[in-house]
Design a protein around this motif. Structure first.
Motif, PDB file in Angstrom:
ATOM      1  N   ALA A  97       0.849  -1.257  -0.189  1.00  0.00           N
ATOM      2  CA  ALA A  97      -0.041  -0.127   0.035  1.00  0.00           C
ATOM      3  C   ALA A  97       1.058   1.330   0.114  1.00  0.00           C
ATOM      4  O   ALA A  97       0.248   2.269  -0.595  1.00  0.00           O
ATOM      5  N   PHE A  98       2.052   1.117   0.657  1.00  0.00           N
ATOM      6  CA  PHE A  98       2.856   2.305   0.615  1.00  0.00           C
ATOM      7  C   PHE A  98       3.655   2.494  -0.682  1.00  0.00           C
ATOM      8  O   PHE A  98       3.765   3.736  -1.138  1.00  0.00           O
ATOM      9  N   LEU A  99       3.811   1.630  -1.372  1.00  0.00           N
ATOM     10  CA  LEU A  99       4.485   1.783  -2.571  1.00  0.00           C
ATOM     11  C   LEU A  99       3.607   2.102  -3.746  1.00  0.00           C
ATOM     12  O   LEU A  99       3.889   3.163  -4.584  1.00  0.00           O
ATOM     13  N   THR A 100       2.196   1.662  -3.305  1.00  0.00           N
ATOM     14  CA  THR A 100       1.178   2.213  -4.470  1.00  0.00           C
ATOM     15  C   THR A 100       0.829   3.634  -4.090  1.00  0.00           C
ATOM     16  O   THR A 100       0.849   4.650  -4.965  1.00  0.00           O
ATOM     17  N   GLN A 101       0.928   4.274  -2.851  1.00  0.00           N
ATOM     18  CA  GLN A 101       0.506   5.538  -2.493  1.00  0.00           C
ATOM     19  C   GLN A 101       1.532   6.601  -2.669  1.00  0.00           C
ATOM     20  O   GLN A 101       1.568   7.597  -3.304  1.00  0.00           O
ATOM     21  N   ILE A 102       2.925   5.989  -2.666  1.00  0.00           N
ATOM     22  CA  ILE A 102       4.104   7.050  -2.809  1.00  0.00           C
ATOM     23  C   ILE A 102       4.285   7.232  -4.498  1.00  0.00           C
ATOM     24  O   ILE A 102       4.821   8.333  -4.885  1.00  0.00           O
ATOM     25  N   ASN A 103       3.598   6.299  -5.128  1.00  0.00           N
ATOM     26  CA  ASN A 103       3.733   6.503  -6.658  1.00  0.00           C
ATOM     27  C   ASN A 103       2.596   7.100  -7.347  1.00  0.00           C
ATOM     28  O   ASN A 103       2.306   7.047  -8.558  1.00  0.00           O
ATOM     29  N   SER A 104       1.551   7.023  -6.324  1.00  0.00           N
ATOM     30  CA  SER A 104       0.099   7.901  -6.962  1.00  0.00           C
ATOM     31  C   SER A 104       0.226   9.383  -7.422  1.00  0.00           C
ATOM     32  O   SER A 104       0.844  10.050  -6.598  1.00  0.00           O
ATOM     33  N   LEU A 105      -0.443   9.643  -8.501  1.00  0.00           N
ATOM     34  CA  LEU A 105      -0.347  10.936  -8.856  1.00  0.00           C
ATOM     35  C   LEU A 105      -1.149  11.750  -8.021  1.00  0.00           C
ATOM     36  O   LEU A 105      -1.144  12.868  -7.554  1.00  0.00           O
ATOM     37  N   ASN A 106      -2.435  10.962  -7.601  1.00  0.00           N
ATOM     38  CA  ASN A 106      -3.299  11.806  -6.682  1.00  0.00           C
ATOM     39  C   ASN A 106      -2.651  12.009  -5.254  1.00  0.00           C
ATOM     40  O   ASN A 106      -2.852  13.368  -4.546  1.00  0.00           O
ATOM     41  N   THR A 107      -1.576  10.973  -4.677  1.00  0.00           N
ATOM     42  CA  THR A 107      -1.107  11.552  -3.507  1.00  0.00           C
ATOM     43  C   THR A 107      -0.092  12.664  -3.628  1.00  0.00           C
ATOM     44  O   THR A 107      -0.201  13.560  -2.849  1.00  0.00           O
ATOM     45  N   LYS A 108       0.457  12.775  -4.866  1.00  0.00           N
ATOM     46  CA  LYS A 108       1.443  13.845  -5.120  1.00  0.00           C
ATOM     47  C   LYS A 108       0.575  15.173  -5.318  1.00  0.00           C
ATOM     48  O   LYS A 108       1.163  16.346  -4.790  1.00  0.00           O
ATOM     49  N   ARG A 109      -0.686  15.112  -5.805  1.00  0.00           N
ATOM     50  CA  ARG A 109      -1.375  16.310  -5.975  1.00  0.00           C
ATOM     51  C   ARG A 109      -1.772  16.764  -4.470  1.00  0.00           C
ATOM     52  O   ARG A 109      -1.671  18.113  -4.224  1.00  0.00           O
ATOM     53  N   LEU A 110      -2.204  15.756  -3.931  1.00  0.00           N
ATOM     54  CA  LEU A 110      -2.723  16.423  -2.394  1.00  0.00           C
ATOM     55  C   LEU A 110      -1.595  16.755  -1.746  1.00  0.00           C
ATOM     56  O   LEU A 110      -1.746  17.788  -0.714  1.00  0.00           O
ATOM     57  N   PHE A 111      -0.379  16.183  -2.013  1.00  0.00           N
ATOM     58  CA  PHE A 111       0.779  16.504  -1.061  1.00  0.00           C
ATOM     59  C   PHE A 111       1.197  18.169  -1.321  1.00  0.00           C
ATOM     60  O   PHE A 111       1.595  19.162  -0.571  1.00  0.00           O
ATOM     61  N   TRP A 112       1.166  18.293  -2.802  1.00  0.00           N
ATOM     62  CA  TRP A 112       1.651  19.782  -3.295  1.00  0.00           C
ATOM     63  C   TRP A 112       0.603  20.688  -3.036  1.00  0.00           C
ATOM     64  O   TRP A 112       0.833  21.812  -2.507  1.00  0.00           O
ATOM     65  N   LYS A 113      -0.591  20.437  -2.745  1.00  0.00           N
ATOM     66  CA  LYS A 113      -1.765  21.379  -2.356  1.00  0.00           C
ATOM     67  C   LYS A 113      -1.440  21.571  -0.935  1.00  0.00           C
ATOM     68  O   LYS A 113      -1.579  22.814  -0.488  1.00  0.00           O
ATOM     69  N   LYS A 114      -1.041  20.739  -0.099  1.00  0.00           N
ATOM     70  CA  LYS A 114      -0.791  20.826   1.275  1.00  0.00           C
ATOM     71  C   LYS A 114       0.401  21.575   1.441  1.00  0.00           C
ATOM     72  O   LYS A 114       0.570  22.574   2.395  1.00  0.00           O
ATOM     73  N   LEU A 115       1.487  21.438   0.886  1.00  0.00           N
ATOM     74  CA  LEU A 115       2.626  22.131   0.725  1.00  0.00           C
ATOM     75  C   LEU A 115       2.562  23.633   0.444  1.00  0.00           C
ATOM     76  O   LEU A 115       3.033  24.289   1.131  1.00  0.00           O
ATOM     77  N   THR A 116       1.860  23.853  -0.595  1.00  0.00           N
ATOM     78  CA  THR A 116       1.715  25.242  -1.080  1.00  0.00           C
ATOM     79  C   THR A 116       0.618  25.928  -0.722  1.00  0.00           C
ATOM     80  O   THR A 116       0.682  27.326  -0.962  1.00  0.00           O
ATOM     81  N   MET A 133       2.711  24.305 -13.142  1.00  0.00           N
ATOM     82  CA  MET A 133       4.038  24.135 -13.748  1.00  0.00           C
ATOM     83  C   MET A 133       5.108  23.765 -12.496  1.00  0.00           C
ATOM     84  O   MET A 133       6.132  22.684 -13.011  1.00  0.00           O
ATOM     85  N   ALA A 134       4.992  24.299 -11.603  1.00  0.00           N
ATOM     86  CA  ALA A 134       5.984  23.708 -10.435  1.00  0.00           C
ATOM     87  C   ALA A 134       5.711  22.166 -10.139  1.00  0.00           C
ATOM     88  O   ALA A 134       6.573  21.300  -9.965  1.00  0.00           O
ATOM     89  N   PHE A 135       4.187  21.922  -9.926  1.00  0.00           N
ATOM     90  CA  PHE A 135       3.786  20.709  -9.604  1.00  0.00           C
ATOM     91  C   PHE A 135       4.309  19.608 -10.835  1.00  0.00           C
ATOM     92  O   PHE A 135       4.687  18.506 -10.248  1.00  0.00           O
ATOM     93  N   LYS A 136       4.070  20.007 -11.882  1.00  0.00           N
ATOM     94  CA  LYS A 136       4.707  19.278 -13.001  1.00  0.00           C
ATOM     95  C   LYS A 136       6.209  18.899 -13.137  1.00  0.00           C
ATOM     96  O   LYS A 136       6.390  17.828 -13.331  1.00  0.00           O
ATOM     97  N   LYS A 137       7.115  19.936 -12.716  1.00  0.00           N
ATOM     98  CA  LYS A 137       8.232  19.668 -12.663  1.00  0.00           C
ATOM     99  C   LYS A 137       8.541  18.680 -11.464  1.00  0.00           C
ATOM    100  O   LYS A 137       9.539  17.717 -11.506  1.00  0.00           O
ATOM    101  N   PHE A 138       7.835  18.909 -10.285  1.00  0.00           N
ATOM    102  CA  PHE A 138       7.863  17.970  -9.170  1.00  0.00           C
ATOM    103  C   PHE A 138       7.549  16.574  -9.524  1.00  0.00           C
ATOM    104  O   PHE A 138       8.340  15.720  -9.071  1.00  0.00           O
ATOM    105  N   PHE A 139       6.415  16.326 -10.148  1.00  0.00           N
ATOM    106  CA  PHE A 139       6.045  15.024 -10.613  1.00  0.00           C
ATOM    107  C   PHE A 139       6.843  14.157 -11.489  1.00  0.00           C
ATOM    108  O   PHE A 139       7.100  13.118 -11.092  1.00  0.00           O
ATOM    109  N   LYS A 140       7.481  15.143 -12.453  1.00  0.00           N
ATOM    110  CA  LYS A 140       8.445  14.378 -13.500  1.00  0.00           C
ATOM    111  C   LYS A 140       9.715  13.976 -12.648  1.00  0.00           C
ATOM    112  O   LYS A 140      10.323  13.130 -13.421  1.00  0.00           O
ATOM    113  N   SER A 141      10.096  14.594 -11.875  1.00  0.00           N
ATOM    114  CA  SER A 141      11.330  14.371 -11.083  1.00  0.00           C
ATOM    115  C   SER A 141      11.507  13.090 -10.242  1.00  0.00           C
ATOM    116  O   SER A 141      12.829  12.708  -9.963  1.00  0.00           O
TER     117      SER A 141
END
Length: 369
Positions: A97-116, A133-141
């Motif tokens: 479940a952790f590996l699925t979450q950490i690679n999830s686009l939805n998890t990254k979006r929620l984290f970025w919203k909370k961060l910014t 654009m900043a999130f897209k860069k974060f996601f692709k990295s």
């Protein structure tokens, strides 16, 4: 003499040597063209490389969590074959479940919203903000390297993040890992809450059903004893006539308990009436067992929300580490490639110019003739 010279054998080695010399002579004559081409291409390349930020790679490794790390959420054991037992948790389920979450686009979006603390555009929205654009860069990295399926003896996974600010983004990566871990734990806590609620509801229903059944049995028994007591009184049987019943089979007495006499029946009725004023679980083992199971489930349910902060869905095999040397851009490789390509282009231009010059010379000769 002339004939013998014309009959000399053809020597390809000699012609090749002449062609090679002519080729070298052409390159030498056009050396400034080649040099100028190299300079024109290499200098902008060097300037571009100097303007490019150095990109480093952050790496962190994970492994499957241990049974000890998920113990705070582990359901307590109930008696064997209890229908109210909560299924045991498996550490491998947490890890997957952790590996699925950490690679999830939805998890990254929620984290970025909370961060910014800023919204992101929805899919299909034509408006793209700087935060998008900043999130897209974060996601692709991000790159997740899952466990090697061919090696059953290891569960190591690796998460990498390419960044031009390794010190700042090391904390960013750590925060993201913690965010994904919290989402996994919250998921299992929600599942456990649902399981406990379902089991407790079923237990309460079964308990009430059994309690009513036992209560009804008690009332029926009291009614029957009162009927027998009335018969015994009408027959004036105060004590059990043991002399009359000597040698009589028990099956003959069954159904005629009024023969027990008013004294025995009255005492039994008093005992049952006293029992009816107390919880039936004191006299019914199944009800006591249900009360014990309910107490365990209720205590487990209370500790879940407090215990989730002590649970880890993965084992951190290595801390976040940054590469010593930049991984992008490959400046030396790019510079060597620019020199090589510009040299080839310069040689091609040199031959083109030489060909044009030769063509013009032949044209002038023809016109002179």
């Amino acid at each position: 003499m002339s004939t013998s010279q014309n009959n000399l054998p053809y020597s390809p080695e000699k012609n090749d040597e002449i062609d090679l010399l002519e080729l070298c002579a052409t390159l030498w004559r056009r050396k400034w063209v080649i040099i100028a081409t190299v300079v024109v291409i290499v200098i902008p390349t060097i300037i571009w490389l100097m303007l490019q930020p150095s990109v480093y790679k952050l790496e962190v490794s994970f492994d499957q969590t241990s049974a000890y790390d998920i113990q705070p959420l582990q359901p307590s054991s109930l008696p064997d074959e209890s229908p109210y037992t909560i299924e045991k948790l498996e550490s491998k389920e947490f890890y997957q479940a952790f590996l699925t979450q950490i690679n999830s686009l939805n998890t990254k979006r929620l984290f970025w919203k909370k961060l910014t603390q800023k919204p992101l555009s929805e899919e299909g929205d034509s408006e793209v903000t700087k935060n998008d654009m900043a999130f897209k860069k974060f996601f692709k990295s991000f790159t997740l390297i899952p466990p090697n399926q061919k090696n059953v003896n290891t569960n190591f996974s690796q998460l990498t993040l390419e960044t031009s600010e390794p010190e700042a983004d090391a904390k960013l990566l750590t925060d993201y890992i913690a965010f994904a871990n919290d989402r996994v734990i919250d998921k299992f806590v929600r599942q456990l809450n649902k399981s406990y609620a379902a089991k407790l509801n079923q237990l309460d229903f079964d308990y009430d059903t059994l309690n009513r059944r036992e209560q009804q049995k008690l009332e029926d028994k009291l009614l029957q004893l009162n009927e027998w007591l009335g018969i015994a009184r009408s027959l004036k049987i105060e004590e059990t006539p043991y002399e009359q019943l000597t040698g009589v089979e028990l099956t003959v007495v069954d159904g005629r308990e009024y023969l027990l006499g008013t004294q025995v029946l009255s005492e039994e009725i008093k005992a049952l009436e006293a029992r009816s004023t107390k919880p039936l679980s004191a006299f019914v083992p199944e009800l006591r067992q249900m009360e014990y199971s309910k107490e365990i489930l209720t205590n487990d349910l209370k500790k879940i929300d407090k215990a989730k902060d002590d649970v880890q869905s993965f084992y951190l095999a290595s801390a976040v580490e940054s590469s010593v040397d930049p991984v992008k851009p490959k400046k030396i490789l790019i510079l060597l490639g620019a020199i090589l390509v510009s040299g080839i282009i310069g040689i091609i231009i040199a031959f083109i110019l030489e060909g044009i010059k030769s063509y013009q010379a032949r044209s002038v000769g023809k016109n002179a003739v």
